[in-house]
Write a protein that holds these residues in place. Structure first.
Motif, PDB file in Angstrom:
ATOM      1  N   ALA A 127      11.470  -3.766   5.870  1.00  0.00           N
ATOM      2  CA  ALA A 127      10.620  -3.727   4.675  1.00  0.00           C
ATOM      3  C   ALA A 127       9.432  -2.796   4.894  1.00  0.00           C
ATOM      4  O   ALA A 127       9.033  -2.057   3.981  1.00  0.00           O
ATOM      5  N   VAL A 128       8.867  -2.798   6.085  1.00  0.00           N
ATOM      6  CA  VAL A 128       7.737  -1.905   6.374  1.00  0.00           C
ATOM      7  C   VAL A 128       8.214  -0.457   6.386  1.00  0.00           C
ATOM      8  O   VAL A 128       7.558   0.434   5.827  1.00  0.00           O
ATOM      9  N   ALA A 129       9.364  -0.219   6.984  1.00  0.00           N
ATOM     10  CA  ALA A 129       9.915   1.140   7.021  1.00  0.00           C
ATOM     11  C   ALA A 129      10.152   1.663   5.610  1.00  0.00           C
ATOM     12  O   ALA A 129       9.863   2.831   5.313  1.00  0.00           O
ATOM     13  N   ARG A 130      10.681   0.806   4.732  1.00  0.00           N
ATOM     14  CA  ARG A 130      10.938   1.242   3.353  1.00  0.00           C
ATOM     15  C   ARG A 130       9.642   1.618   2.635  1.00  0.00           C
ATOM     16  O   ARG A 130       9.595   2.603   1.892  1.00  0.00           O
ATOM     17  N   LYS A 131       8.585   0.850   2.855  1.00  0.00           N
ATOM     18  CA  LYS A 131       7.319   1.174   2.193  1.00  0.00           C
ATOM     19  C   LYS A 131       6.779   2.502   2.698  1.00  0.00           C
ATOM     20  O   LYS A 131       6.269   3.316   1.914  1.00  0.00           O
ATOM     21  N   LEU A 132       6.863   2.745   4.003  1.00  0.00           N
ATOM     22  CA  LEU A 132       6.402   4.017   4.545  1.00  0.00           C
ATOM     23  C   LEU A 132       7.172   5.183   3.937  1.00  0.00           C
ATOM     24  O   LEU A 132       6.588   6.213   3.588  1.00  0.00           O
ATOM     25  N   ILE A 133       8.483   5.025   3.821  1.00  0.00           N
ATOM     26  CA  ILE A 133       9.315   6.093   3.264  1.00  0.00           C
ATOM     27  C   ILE A 133       9.001   6.296   1.791  1.00  0.00           C
ATOM     28  O   ILE A 133       8.831   7.435   1.323  1.00  0.00           O
ATOM     29  N   GLU A 134       8.901   5.190   1.035  1.00  0.00           N
ATOM     30  CA  GLU A 134       8.634   5.288  -0.401  1.00  0.00           C
ATOM     31  C   GLU A 134       7.303   5.981  -0.688  1.00  0.00           C
ATOM     32  O   GLU A 134       7.175   6.730  -1.666  1.00  0.00           O
ATOM     33  N   ARG A 135       6.307   5.746   0.160  1.00  0.00           N
ATOM     34  CA  ARG A 135       4.979   6.342  -0.052  1.00  0.00           C
ATOM     35  C   ARG A 135       4.834   7.683   0.653  1.00  0.00           C
ATOM     36  O   ARG A 135       3.754   8.276   0.628  1.00  0.00           O
ATOM     37  N   GLY A 136       5.917   8.173   1.267  1.00  0.00           N
ATOM     38  CA  GLY A 136       5.874   9.489   1.897  1.00  0.00           C
ATOM     39  C   GLY A 136       4.968   9.578   3.107  1.00  0.00           C
ATOM     40  O   GLY A 136       4.377  10.629   3.372  1.00  0.00           O
ATOM     41  N   ILE A 137       4.867   8.490   3.852  1.00  0.00           N
ATOM     42  CA  ILE A 137       4.016   8.475   5.047  1.00  0.00           C
ATOM     43  C   ILE A 137       4.885   8.808   6.252  1.00  0.00           C
ATOM     44  O   ILE A 137       5.774   8.032   6.624  1.00  0.00           O
ATOM     45  N   PRO A 138       4.672   9.952   6.891  1.00  0.00           N
ATOM     46  CA  PRO A 138       5.478  10.297   8.075  1.00  0.00           C
ATOM     47  C   PRO A 138       5.054   9.458   9.272  1.00  0.00           C
ATOM     48  O   PRO A 138       3.920   9.549   9.742  1.00  0.00           O
ATOM     49  N   ALA A 139       5.957   8.613   9.736  1.00  0.00           N
ATOM     50  CA  ALA A 139       5.648   7.719  10.842  1.00  0.00           C
ATOM     51  C   ALA A 139       6.753   7.787  11.880  1.00  0.00           C
ATOM     52  O   ALA A 139       7.911   8.053  11.564  1.00  0.00           O
ATOM     53  N   VAL A 140       6.362   7.554  13.114  1.00  0.00           N
ATOM     54  CA  VAL A 140       7.305   7.557  14.235  1.00  0.00           C
ATOM     55  C   VAL A 140       7.547   6.111  14.656  1.00  0.00           C
ATOM     56  O   VAL A 140       6.587   5.356  14.874  1.00  0.00           O
ATOM     57  N   GLN A 141       8.823   5.731  14.750  1.00  0.00           N
ATOM     58  CA  GLN A 141       9.120   4.367  15.166  1.00  0.00           C
ATOM     59  C   GLN A 141       9.182   4.268  16.682  1.00  0.00           C
ATOM     60  O   GLN A 141       9.820   5.072  17.358  1.00  0.00           O
ATOM     61  N   ARG A 142       8.495   3.274  17.198  1.00  0.00           N
ATOM     62  CA  ARG A 142       8.545   2.942  18.611  1.00  0.00           C
ATOM     63  C   ARG A 142       8.760   1.440  18.708  1.00  0.00           C
ATOM     64  O   ARG A 142       9.306   0.841  17.798  1.00  0.00           O
ATOM     65  N   SER A 143       8.354   0.850  19.795  1.00  0.00           N
ATOM     66  CA  SER A 143       8.471  -0.605  19.918  1.00  0.00           C
ATOM     67  C   SER A 143       7.356  -1.114  20.808  1.00  0.00           C
ATOM     68  O   SER A 143       6.753  -0.362  21.583  1.00  0.00           O
ATOM     69  N   ARG A 144       7.064  -2.395  20.659  1.00  0.00           N
ATOM     70  CA  ARG A 144       6.087  -3.081  21.516  1.00  0.00           C
ATOM     71  C   ARG A 144       6.747  -4.333  22.071  1.00  0.00           C
ATOM     72  O   ARG A 144       7.398  -5.074  21.330  1.00  0.00           O
TER      73      ARG A 144
END
Length: 205
Positions: A127-144
């Motif tokens: 759900a967070v990834a979809r919001k980033l994509i929908e709003r055109g926010i370029p983000a890099v996925q990593r992990s914690r």
């Protein structure tokens, strides 16, 4: 492991803890990384192996804040407020995920390289990834790797991006983690976190 000095505590033990805390703070300020790893490396470098020489999380955070104040560049006084104001705006943007501010921007030890760490809560991590994509926010996925309860750590999705020149880290946690944050790697206690209201009060105060 919140250890406080007492009148019966040997002065040498406290001095060793403070030396380890200062060295761990230097490592964190220069290299970043996991505070628990920095504490272990600092103790090894100083040749201290007994548990009494290991500083608490509070002692390391205090040493890190002091280190950053000492080495802060001139004219940097408004940086922390700017980071917290940016965190507040981001919490409004991600309001549906019940955001919580954590880490260095909350505890005041942040420098200009510190990411604004927000914990977002969703049972569907995408759900967070979809919001980033929908709003055109370029983000890099990593992990914690975080522990949500006592026991083994688990991999949590984390998204990294910049906004207005400030780095952000979004850590996606299940909804059940809204009430109690992940366990601090240093103290085995829930991380300090702030919801929007608490952060707004912090800024107002």
């Amino acid at each position: 492991m919140k250890r406080r000095s007492t009148s019966s505590e040997p002065a040498g033990a406290r001095q060793r803890r403070l030396r380890v805390a200062a060295e761990a703070a230097r490592l964190l300020a220069e290299q970043g990384g996991d505070p628990a790893v920095a504490r272990r490396k600092a103790a090894e470098r100083l040749g201290f192996r007994d548990p009494a020489s290991l500083p608490s999380g509070d002692e390391i955070r205090e040493a890190l804040a002091a280190h950053r104040r000492l080495f802060a560049p001139p004219g940097d006084d408004g940086r922390l407020r700017r980071q917290r104001e940016a965190a507040l705006a981001a919490m409004d943007f991600f309001a549906e995920f019940s955001p919580r501010l954590a880490g260095a921007v909350l505890d005041g030890s942040a420098d200009d390289r510190s990411a604004i760490e927000l914990h977002l809560h969703a049972d569907d991590p995408d759900a967070v990834a979809r919001k980033l994509i929908e709003r055109g926010i370029p983000a890099v996925q990593r992990s914690r790797r975080l522990r949500l309860e006592r026991g083994p750590a688990r991999e949590c999705a984390a998204w990294h991006f910049e906004a207005d020149g400030l780095p952000f880290e979004l850590v996606v946690l299940p909804r059940l983690a809204e009430r109690q944050g992940p366990l601090d790697a240093l103290d085995d206690a829930p991380m300090a976190r702030a919801n929007r209201g608490a952060l707004a009060r912090l800024l107002a105060g």
